[in-house]
Design a protein around this motif. Structure first.
Motif, PDB file in Angstrom:
ATOM      1  N   ALA A 134      79.401   8.411  75.694  1.00 56.11           N
ATOM      2  CA  ALA A 134      79.108   9.685  75.417  1.00 56.11           C
ATOM      3  C   ALA A 134      78.840   9.572  73.893  1.00 56.11           C
ATOM      4  O   ALA A 134      79.843   9.261  73.273  1.00 56.11           O
ATOM      5  N   VAL A 135      78.059  10.524  73.585  1.00 53.70           N
ATOM      6  CA  VAL A 135      78.106  10.810  71.870  1.00 53.70           C
ATOM      7  C   VAL A 135      78.245  12.523  71.660  1.00 53.70           C
ATOM      8  O   VAL A 135      77.357  13.059  72.263  1.00 53.70           O
ATOM      9  N   GLY A 136      79.073  12.852  70.855  1.00 55.07           N
ATOM     10  CA  GLY A 136      79.150  14.228  70.610  1.00 55.07           C
ATOM     11  C   GLY A 136      80.124  14.537  69.401  1.00 55.07           C
ATOM     12  O   GLY A 136      80.254  13.750  68.738  1.00 55.07           O
ATOM     13  N   TRP A 137      80.449  15.878  69.084  1.00 55.60           N
ATOM     14  CA  TRP A 137      81.297  16.402  68.138  1.00 55.60           C
ATOM     15  C   TRP A 137      82.530  17.075  68.642  1.00 55.60           C
ATOM     16  O   TRP A 137      82.211  18.064  69.418  1.00 55.60           O
ATOM     17  N   HIS A 138      83.552  16.622  68.335  1.00 53.97           N
ATOM     18  CA  HIS A 138      84.872  17.350  68.798  1.00 53.97           C
ATOM     19  C   HIS A 138      84.990  18.765  68.109  1.00 53.97           C
ATOM     20  O   HIS A 138      84.922  18.806  66.727  1.00 53.97           O
ATOM     21  N   PRO A 139      85.530  19.578  68.880  1.00 59.05           N
ATOM     22  CA  PRO A 139      85.842  20.969  68.595  1.00 59.05           C
ATOM     23  C   PRO A 139      86.779  21.044  67.298  1.00 59.05           C
ATOM     24  O   PRO A 139      86.621  21.651  66.334  1.00 59.05           O
ATOM     25  N   VAL A 140      87.794  20.047  67.228  1.00 58.89           N
ATOM     26  CA  VAL A 140      88.933  20.184  66.135  1.00 58.89           C
ATOM     27  C   VAL A 140      88.007  19.770  64.949  1.00 58.89           C
ATOM     28  O   VAL A 140      88.471  20.591  63.882  1.00 58.89           O
ATOM     29  N   ASP A 141      86.859  18.924  64.916  1.00 57.72           N
ATOM     30  CA  ASP A 141      86.382  18.711  63.529  1.00 57.72           C
ATOM     31  C   ASP A 141      85.089  19.443  63.342  1.00 57.72           C
ATOM     32  O   ASP A 141      84.137  19.053  62.737  1.00 57.72           O
ATOM     33  N   ALA A 142      84.883  20.531  64.337  1.00 55.77           N
ATOM     34  CA  ALA A 142      83.483  21.238  64.189  1.00 55.77           C
ATOM     35  C   ALA A 142      83.139  21.748  62.838  1.00 55.77           C
ATOM     36  O   ALA A 142      82.043  21.645  62.390  1.00 55.77           O
ATOM     37  N   ILE A 143      84.286  21.938  61.898  1.00 54.38           N
ATOM     38  CA  ILE A 143      83.794  22.453  60.509  1.00 54.38           C
ATOM     39  C   ILE A 143      83.221  21.383  59.928  1.00 54.38           C
ATOM     40  O   ILE A 143      82.560  21.308  58.905  1.00 54.38           O
ATOM     41  N   ASP A 144      83.489  20.136  60.196  1.00 57.94           N
ATOM     42  CA  ASP A 144      82.706  19.088  59.449  1.00 57.94           C
ATOM     43  C   ASP A 144      81.336  18.506  59.895  1.00 57.94           C
ATOM     44  O   ASP A 144      80.562  17.694  59.211  1.00 57.94           O
ATOM     45  N   LEU A 145      80.726  19.131  60.985  1.00 57.15           N
ATOM     46  CA  LEU A 145      79.652  18.905  61.456  1.00 57.15           C
ATOM     47  C   LEU A 145      78.290  19.184  60.553  1.00 57.15           C
ATOM     48  O   LEU A 145      78.375  20.549  60.157  1.00 57.15           O
ATOM     49  N   GLU A 180      82.253  14.056  73.379  1.00 57.32           N
ATOM     50  CA  GLU A 180      82.982  15.395  74.174  1.00 57.32           C
ATOM     51  C   GLU A 180      82.794  16.729  73.063  1.00 57.32           C
ATOM     52  O   GLU A 180      83.164  16.529  71.815  1.00 57.32           O
ATOM     53  N   THR A 181      82.627  17.725  73.648  1.00 59.92           N
ATOM     54  CA  THR A 181      82.488  19.110  72.822  1.00 59.92           C
ATOM     55  C   THR A 181      83.272  20.067  73.767  1.00 59.92           C
ATOM     56  O   THR A 181      83.499  19.837  74.846  1.00 59.92           O
ATOM     57  N   GLY A 182      83.287  21.403  73.082  1.00 60.21           N
ATOM     58  CA  GLY A 182      83.938  22.451  73.815  1.00 60.21           C
ATOM     59  C   GLY A 182      84.762  23.155  72.685  1.00 60.21           C
ATOM     60  O   GLY A 182      84.385  23.411  71.617  1.00 60.21           O
ATOM     61  N   LEU A 183      85.929  23.678  73.205  1.00 57.96           N
ATOM     62  CA  LEU A 183      86.852  24.498  72.320  1.00 57.96           C
ATOM     63  C   LEU A 183      88.314  23.836  72.375  1.00 57.96           C
ATOM     64  O   LEU A 183      88.873  23.584  73.183  1.00 57.96           O
ATOM     65  N   ASP A 184      88.964  24.108  71.178  1.00 56.90           N
ATOM     66  CA  ASP A 184      90.361  23.633  70.913  1.00 56.90           C
ATOM     67  C   ASP A 184      91.275  24.569  70.293  1.00 56.90           C
ATOM     68  O   ASP A 184      90.881  24.607  68.952  1.00 56.90           O
ATOM     69  N   TYR A 185      91.830  25.341  70.819  1.00 56.68           N
ATOM     70  CA  TYR A 185      92.768  26.456  70.256  1.00 56.68           C
ATOM     71  C   TYR A 185      93.994  25.979  69.807  1.00 56.68           C
ATOM     72  O   TYR A 185      94.810  26.819  69.507  1.00 56.68           O
ATOM     73  N   HIS A 186      94.480  24.714  70.000  1.00 60.25           N
ATOM     74  CA  HIS A 186      95.756  24.199  69.644  1.00 60.25           C
ATOM     75  C   HIS A 186      95.924  24.240  68.372  1.00 60.25           C
ATOM     76  O   HIS A 186      96.940  24.491  67.632  1.00 60.25           O
ATOM     77  N   TRP A 187      94.789  23.344  67.812  1.00 64.60           N
ATOM     78  CA  TRP A 187      94.810  22.946  66.355  1.00 64.60           C
ATOM     79  C   TRP A 187      94.110  23.966  65.591  1.00 64.60           C
ATOM     80  O   TRP A 187      93.180  24.488  66.113  1.00 64.60           O
ATOM     81  N   ASP A 188      94.353  24.150  64.259  1.00 66.30           N
ATOM     82  CA  ASP A 188      93.419  25.319  63.678  1.00 66.30           C
ATOM     83  C   ASP A 188      92.631  24.782  62.342  1.00 66.30           C
ATOM     84  O   ASP A 188      92.500  25.378  61.571  1.00 66.30           O
ATOM     85  N   LYS A 189      92.080  23.451  62.623  1.00 61.80           N
ATOM     86  CA  LYS A 189      91.518  22.982  61.576  1.00 61.80           C
ATOM     87  C   LYS A 189      90.026  23.572  61.446  1.00 61.80           C
ATOM     88  O   LYS A 189      89.531  24.056  60.306  1.00 61.80           O
ATOM     89  N   SER A 190      89.422  23.864  62.730  1.00 63.42           N
ATOM     90  CA  SER A 190      88.208  24.501  62.724  1.00 63.42           C
ATOM     91  C   SER A 190      88.386  25.992  63.159  1.00 63.42           C
ATOM     92  O   SER A 190      88.865  25.959  64.300  1.00 63.42           O
ATOM     93  N   PRO A 191      87.692  26.948  62.458  1.00 62.70           N
ATOM     94  CA  PRO A 191      88.061  28.505  62.925  1.00 62.70           C
ATOM     95  C   PRO A 191      87.279  28.521  64.353  1.00 62.70           C
ATOM     96  O   PRO A 191      86.406  27.864  64.701  1.00 62.70           O
TER      97      PRO A 191
END
Length: 255
Positions: free
Chosen positions: A59-70, A92-103
Motif C-alpha cells: 500500500a502506498v500513501g502519506w501518513h497524517p503525522v507527516d502531512a506537512i511534508d507532502l 495509510e492516510t487519515g488523521l492523527d490528533y495525538h501528535w502535533d507535527k502537522s496542523p
C-alpha cells in the motif's frame, strides 16, 4: 491460512533480520501480507520487498503525522506507483490528533487529496485514525469515499463509529490491542462487526499483542489476534482465519 493486512516490514526495526521475520510469519501460517508505505523512505522499501517476495503486496500513501511534508511530486509518484500490479491500496492516510507535527487543517487537506487519488485509480483506502473518529467519518462522507471503500486500520472506535464506517463500504481491522486484558471496547466491537467485513493485522513492529506487549511486534503474531477474536466470537480458529483471509483477498482485489 492468515492474511496480515497491515505490516511495516519496511521499518528500520527489521533492518537486520527481515528474512527471518518473514520466515517466522510463514511458519505461523501467514500466507500474505500488505506492507504499508507512508512516506518516501518506507514506500521505496515496500516496493523493494514486494518485488522480492511474491506473497507480499504494498500500500502506498502519506501518513497524517507527516502531512506537512507532502509535496505535489509525492502525490504524482504515488499515483504512478498505484499502477504497479502489486500495489493494492492507497494509504495509510487519515488523521492523527495525538501528535502535533502537522496542523489539523493540513492533515485534512492531505487526507482529502489521497481520497481523490484513490477514487481516480480505483483502489481501496487504508485509514489511520488516532483520536479523530468524528472528523474521519465527516471527511469520508464529504468525499464520498464509499465509492472505493477500504479498511479502518487498527480500529479503536466504538460500535457506533464502526457502523458508520461499515455503512460507507469500509472493513474493520483489529490488531494487537484486542488481546490486551483491559481492552474492553475493542473486544466488544470485535464481537459485533459482521464476519464478512472483519480483518486482522499486526501493524508490526508496533502494538505487539499479549504476551509480547511492549516488545517488537512481528507478523507471525497475527495468529494471536486471530485466536483472540475467534474465541470472542465462539468460532473455530480455522474458520475465522479462512473467513478473514477471504475478506482481505476480496478487499484488495486478489480473488
Amino acid at each position: 491460512m492468515l492474511f496480515d493486512t497491515h505490516v511495516h516490514l519496511n521499518a528500520d526495526q527489521y533492518e537486520e533480520d527481515v528474512e527471518e521475520v518473514i520466515e517466522r510469519a510463514k511458519e505461523a501460517g501467514v500466507e500474505n501480507m500488505v506492507v504499508v508505505g507512508f512516506d518516501e523512505k518506507t514506500i521505496l522499501k515496500a516496493m523493494d520487498l514486494v518485488e522480492k517476495y511474491d506473497f507480499l503486496y504494498a500500500a502506498v500513501g502519506w501518513h497524517p503525522v507527516d502531512a506537512i511534508d507532502l509535496e505535489d511530486r509525492h502525490l504524482q509518484w504515488i499515483e504512478e506507483l498505484s499502477a504497479h500490479p502489486k500495489v493494492v491500496a492507497i494509504g495509510e492516510t487519515g488523521l492523527d490528533y495525538h501528535w502535533d507535527k502537522s496542523p489539523k487543517d493540513v492533515q485534512k487537506e492531505v487526507f482529502r487529496k489521497q481520497i481523490h487519488l484513490a477514487k481516480k485509480v480505483n483502489l481501496p483506502i487504508i485509514i489511520h485514525d488516532r483520536e479523530a473518529h468524528a472528523d474521519i467519518v465527516e471527511v469520508l462522507k464529504e468525499e464520498n469515499a464509499q465509492e472505493v471503500g477500504g479498511v479502518m486500520h487498527c480500529f479503536g472506535g466504538d460500535a457506533e463509529i464502526a457502523k458508520e464506517c461499515l455503512d460507507m463500504n469500509f472493513y474493520i481491522s483489529f490488531g494487537g490491542l484486542v488481546t490486551f486484558k483491559n481492552a474492553k471496547l475493542p473486544k466488544a466491537v470485535a464481537k459485533e462487526v459482521p464476519l464478512d467485513r472483519l480483518l486482522i493485522e499486526t501493524d508490526a513492529p508496533f502494538l505487539a499483542p499479549h504476551p509480547y506487549r511492549g516488545k517488537r511486534n512481528e507478523p507471525a503474531y497475527v495468529k494471536l489476534v486471530a485466536e483472540q477474536i475467534a474465541e470472542l466470537r465462539e468460532m473455530s480458529y480455522e474458520d475465522f482465519a479462512n473467513e478473514t483471509t477471504k475478506n482481505a483477498q476480496k478487499l484488495f482485489g486478489l480473488i
